[in-house]
Design an enzyme around this catalytic site. Structure first.
Site, PDB file in Angstrom:
ATOM      1  CE  LYS A  12      33.092  62.997  36.435  1.00 23.67           C
ATOM      2  NZ  LYS A  12      33.703  64.073  36.789  1.00 23.67           N
ATOM      3  CD  GLU A  56      34.682  56.791  21.083  1.00 26.87           C
ATOM      4  OE1 GLU A  56      35.747  56.241  21.100  1.00 26.87           O
ATOM      5  OE2 GLU A  56      33.737  56.856  20.357  1.00 26.87           O
ATOM      6  CB  CYS A  88      42.497  58.041  23.375  1.00 27.80           C
ATOM      7  SG  CYS A  88      41.645  58.964  22.068  1.00 27.80           S
ATOM      8  CD  GLU A 130      45.453  54.798  27.644  1.00 23.78           C
ATOM      9  OE1 GLU A 130      44.722  54.682  28.287  1.00 23.78           O
ATOM     10  OE2 GLU A 130      45.253  55.187  26.406  1.00 23.78           O
TER      11      GLU A 130
HETATM   12  P1  NAD Z   1      39.265  58.532  33.492  1.00 22.13           P
HETATM   13  O1  NAD Z   1      38.595  57.313  33.164  1.00 22.13           O
HETATM   14  O2  NAD Z   1      40.063  58.303  34.840  1.00 22.13           O
HETATM   15  O3  NAD Z   1      38.229  59.601  33.959  1.00 22.13           O
HETATM   16  C1  NAD Z   1      37.350  60.133  32.694  1.00 22.13           C
HETATM   17  C2  NAD Z   1      36.168  60.559  33.529  1.00 22.13           C
HETATM   18  O4  NAD Z   1      35.362  59.610  34.006  1.00 22.13           O
HETATM   19  C3  NAD Z   1      36.307  61.715  34.403  1.00 22.13           C
HETATM   20  O5  NAD Z   1      35.370  62.602  34.241  1.00 22.13           O
HETATM   21  C4  NAD Z   1      36.133  60.978  35.744  1.00 22.13           C
HETATM   22  O6  NAD Z   1      35.928  61.821  36.708  1.00 22.13           O
HETATM   23  C5  NAD Z   1      35.297  59.936  35.481  1.00 22.13           C
HETATM   24  N1  NAD Z   1      35.180  58.958  36.415  1.00 22.13           N
HETATM   25  C6  NAD Z   1      36.228  58.322  37.204  1.00 22.13           C
HETATM   26  N2  NAD Z   1      35.569  57.124  37.701  1.00 22.13           N
HETATM   27  C7  NAD Z   1      34.429  57.061  37.667  1.00 22.13           C
HETATM   28  C8  NAD Z   1      33.270  56.293  37.992  1.00 22.13           C
HETATM   29  N3  NAD Z   1      33.683  55.138  38.757  1.00 22.13           N
HETATM   30  N4  NAD Z   1      31.885  56.500  37.381  1.00 22.13           N
HETATM   31  C9  NAD Z   1      31.637  57.471  36.508  1.00 22.13           C
HETATM   32  N5  NAD Z   1      32.563  58.265  36.099  1.00 22.13           N
HETATM   33  C10 NAD Z   1      34.126  58.135  36.482  1.00 22.13           C
HETATM   34  O7  NAD Z   1      39.881  58.909  32.290  1.00 22.13           O
HETATM   35  P2  NAD Z   1      40.955  60.258  32.291  1.00 22.13           P
HETATM   36  O8  NAD Z   1      42.240  59.942  32.989  1.00 22.13           O
HETATM   37  O9  NAD Z   1      40.085  61.385  32.416  1.00 22.13           O
HETATM   38  O10 NAD Z   1      41.204  60.122  30.612  1.00 22.13           O
HETATM   39  C11 NAD Z   1      42.260  59.553  29.905  1.00 22.13           C
HETATM   40  C12 NAD Z   1      41.775  58.169  29.449  1.00 22.13           C
HETATM   41  O11 NAD Z   1      40.758  58.532  28.608  1.00 22.13           O
HETATM   42  C13 NAD Z   1      42.839  57.300  28.719  1.00 22.13           C
HETATM   43  O12 NAD Z   1      42.683  56.200  28.906  1.00 22.13           O
HETATM   44  C14 NAD Z   1      42.443  57.795  27.251  1.00 22.13           C
HETATM   45  O13 NAD Z   1      42.989  56.730  26.385  1.00 22.13           O
HETATM   46  C15 NAD Z   1      40.922  57.923  27.361  1.00 22.13           C
HETATM   47  N6  NAD Z   1      40.591  58.736  26.019  1.00 22.13           N
HETATM   48  C16 NAD Z   1      39.906  57.967  25.203  1.00 22.13           C
HETATM   49  C17 NAD Z   1      39.363  58.525  23.842  1.00 22.13           C
HETATM   50  C18 NAD Z   1      38.820  57.586  22.929  1.00 22.13           C
HETATM   51  O14 NAD Z   1      38.162  58.409  21.829  1.00 22.13           O
HETATM   52  N7  NAD Z   1      38.786  56.486  22.721  1.00 22.13           N
HETATM   53  C19 NAD Z   1      39.623  60.011  23.850  1.00 22.13           C
HETATM   54  C20 NAD Z   1      40.199  60.616  24.912  1.00 22.13           C
HETATM   55  C21 NAD Z   1      40.556  60.034  25.967  1.00 22.13           C
END
Ligand code: NAD
Length: 496
Positions: free
Chosen positions: A180, A255, A289, A390
């Site tokens: 997804k 992650e 991130c 963040e």
């Molecule tokens: P997000 O958590 O809002 O969404 C990530 C994914 O999860 C999306 O595909 C979203 O549709 C899905 N999602 C949302 N709600 C959900 C639920 N209840 N159940 C299952 N899936 C759900 O994050 P974002 O805004 O897309 O990305 C930014 C975040 O990602 C930042 O916090 C960043 O630090 C983190 N990030 C971490 C790493 C790492 O390697 N640690 C790498 C990239 C991004």
């Protein structure tokens, strides 16, 4: 991938078939650099997601993928890498269009994604397994096996790369997949799955389901037929995934977010430290991130550092990713733009001093998109929200410290533990300090680099498990102990 005039019609891929959404709910994808509609993506229902999971389960149980030799699976992975490289320009352009990043960043991501497939193609063929010295008449050994159905949920900041960090090891290990992508960046997801289909990966092994996190993501995380969920995204959603995964105690790999410190000592090579500190926060428009969003500078050079850092930050040219003169791209969405602007207001209210930026960019046509000036807050304290939370944008805080001890204390003073950096001309001091930084990814005299060979992941609330390297493969493998009795006769425990 169908392109109707300029709008790309995206589809789900389930059991080897490309499918329109079942319902009427469509996700309209826009280019964050100008708000033009670029794609329409399906929003899958819970039922469609469950169907994809069942397809992946059936494919796994059939052994069509897991029973192949590692040599055969590696050949597929190498072919995928070839196709990614052949399509690098197109993939990079699509990534720029839906993410907003600049083209050079996108090109780097796509090349790295191809490299990741090649890395796992090689790794899966390496000799593995262990044998143990147990009693003389027993031979014990360990073999590694695929976990089963892997649910992969990815964010929008590195759409292709974050997906490949999961897909490559998951496929290499012999799992089947339900994947997804994020709603604002689904285009390269479809292109990547087209490539996976084109090279002949058997039907049912790779399934793509686009849609809302609360529907598709939640269904994947809850399903008793998913054996493992590998999630990259915010700490907040990571917590939800962990709860949902408890139902069948599926394996989880998380992650998550970060608020990473970048510690700069007075004896560091000054220009190198300033340069990496800029890259640490403004690369990817700060939507990274591992961004070095908290710069900690030794007292003696604090004012000099701020002066030079601000001078250079002001020179960074934000603009559309396809414009070759742009050095920093757009914010991915209006919602993210508003979050960043909200944090800038919070910073001002908390009493931090804005040294530069702090506003949306609207001149020279930038008003059509989502752009924010490189922003620097100084005179901050650790209790401020802008230092603790963040922000995920081009906003950095700069604090001073007086000695090693205080630098370490400030560096570790958050709930996160993803990354960290130290700059010093004294190798022993740099090593002493970096060893005390509670983070999974660290750098000495540089910041922000990643390698397919090295593990990536966080301490504390930045996650569980590791991507990349051998650890990234471990997340997609079960470990089985096999004991072979070499002396076949009754145990004789109970008298006969
Ligand atoms: P997000 O958590 O809002 O969404 C990530 C994914 O999860 C999306 O595909 C979203 O549709 C899905 N999602 C949302 N709600 C959900 C639920 N209840 N159940 C299952 N899936 C759900 O994050 P974002 O805004 O897309 O990305 C930014 C975040 O990602 C930042 O916090 C960043 O630090 C983190 N990030 C971490 C790493 C790492 O390697 N640690 C790498 C990239 C991004």
């Amino acid at each position: 991938m169908a392109v109707t005039s300029t709008i790309i019609e995206l589809k789900n891929y389930i059991g080897g078939e490309w499918r329109q959404a079942m319902g009427d709910d469509v996700n309209v994808v826009i280019n964050p650099a100008n708000q033009e509609v670029i794609a329409r993506a399906p929003r899958a229902t819970k039922e469609e997601t469950e169907e994809a999971i069942l397809v992946a389960k059936t494919a796994f149980e059939s052994g069509i993928w897991s029973n192949m030799t590692t040599y055969e699976r590696a050949a597929y992975l190498n072919k995928i890498a070839d196709k990614i490289e052949e399509n690098l320009d197109e993939l990079a352009m699509l990534e720029v269009m839906d993410n907003g990043k600049i083209k050079t960043e996108a090109e780097f991501d796509i090349a790295d994604a191809a490299g990741c497939f090649r890395y796992y193609a090689g790794l899966i063929m390496a000799p593995e397994g262990e044998t143990y010295q147990v009693p003389e008449d027993v031979q014990a050994m360990v073999v590694k096996e695929p976990v089963g159905v892997a649910g992969l949920i990815v964010p929008w900041n590195f759409p292709m790369l974050m997906s490949v960090w999961k897909i490559a090891p998951a496929l290499a290990a012999g799992n089947t997949i339900v994947y997804k992508p994020a709603e604002s960046t689904p285009i390269t997801a479809m292109k990547l799955v087209e490539i996976i289909e084109e090279v002949g990966v058997p039907k049912g092994v790779m399934n793509l389901v686009m849609g809302k996190g609360s529907v598709v993501g939640q269904t994947i995380a809850e399903s008793k037929d998913v054996d493992l969920v590998s999630f990259t995204g915010s700490t907040e959603v990571g917590r939800e995934i962990m709860k949902a995964a408890a139902g069948n105690l599926k394996k989880i790999s998380l992650e998550l977010g970060g608020k990473s410190p970048n510690i700069i000592f007075a004896d560091a090579d000054f220009e190198t430290a300033v340069d990496y500190a800029l890259m640490g926060i403004y690369y990817g428009t700060g939507q990274v991130c591992s961004a070095g969003s908290r710069i900690l500078v030794e007292e003696g050079i604090y004012d000099k550092f701020i002066e030079r850092f601000v001078e250079r930050a002001k020179q960074i040219k934000a603009g559309p990713g396809l414009d070759e003169s742009s050095q920093m791209g757009a914010i991915n969405s209006e919602a993210q733009l508003n979050t960043i602007l909200k944090y800038i207001e919070i910073g001002k209210q908390e009493g931090a001093k804005l040294a530069c930026g702090g506003h949306r960019l609207t001149e020279n046509g930038l008003d059509k998109g989502f752009f924010i000036a490189p922003t620097v807050f100084v005179n901050v304290t650790s209790d401020m929200r802008i230092v603790q939370e963040e922000i995920f944008g081009p906003v950095v805080t700069i604090q001073s410290f007086k000695d090693e001890e205080e630098a370490i204390k400030l560096a570790n003073d958050t709930d996160f533990g993803l990354a960290g950096g130290v700059f010093s001309g004294d190798g022993a001091k740099a090593m002493r300090v970096i060893k005390k930084v509670r983070a999974g990814i660290t750098w000495v005299n540089s910041f922000g680099t990643t390698y397919n060979e090295a593990p990536w992941g966080g301490y504390k609330q930045s996650g569980i498990g590791r991507s990349l390297g051998t650890y990234g493969l471990d997340d997609f493998q079960e470990i089985k102990q096999i004991n072979i009795n070499l002396d076949v006769q009754p145990a004789g425990w109970f008298p006969n």
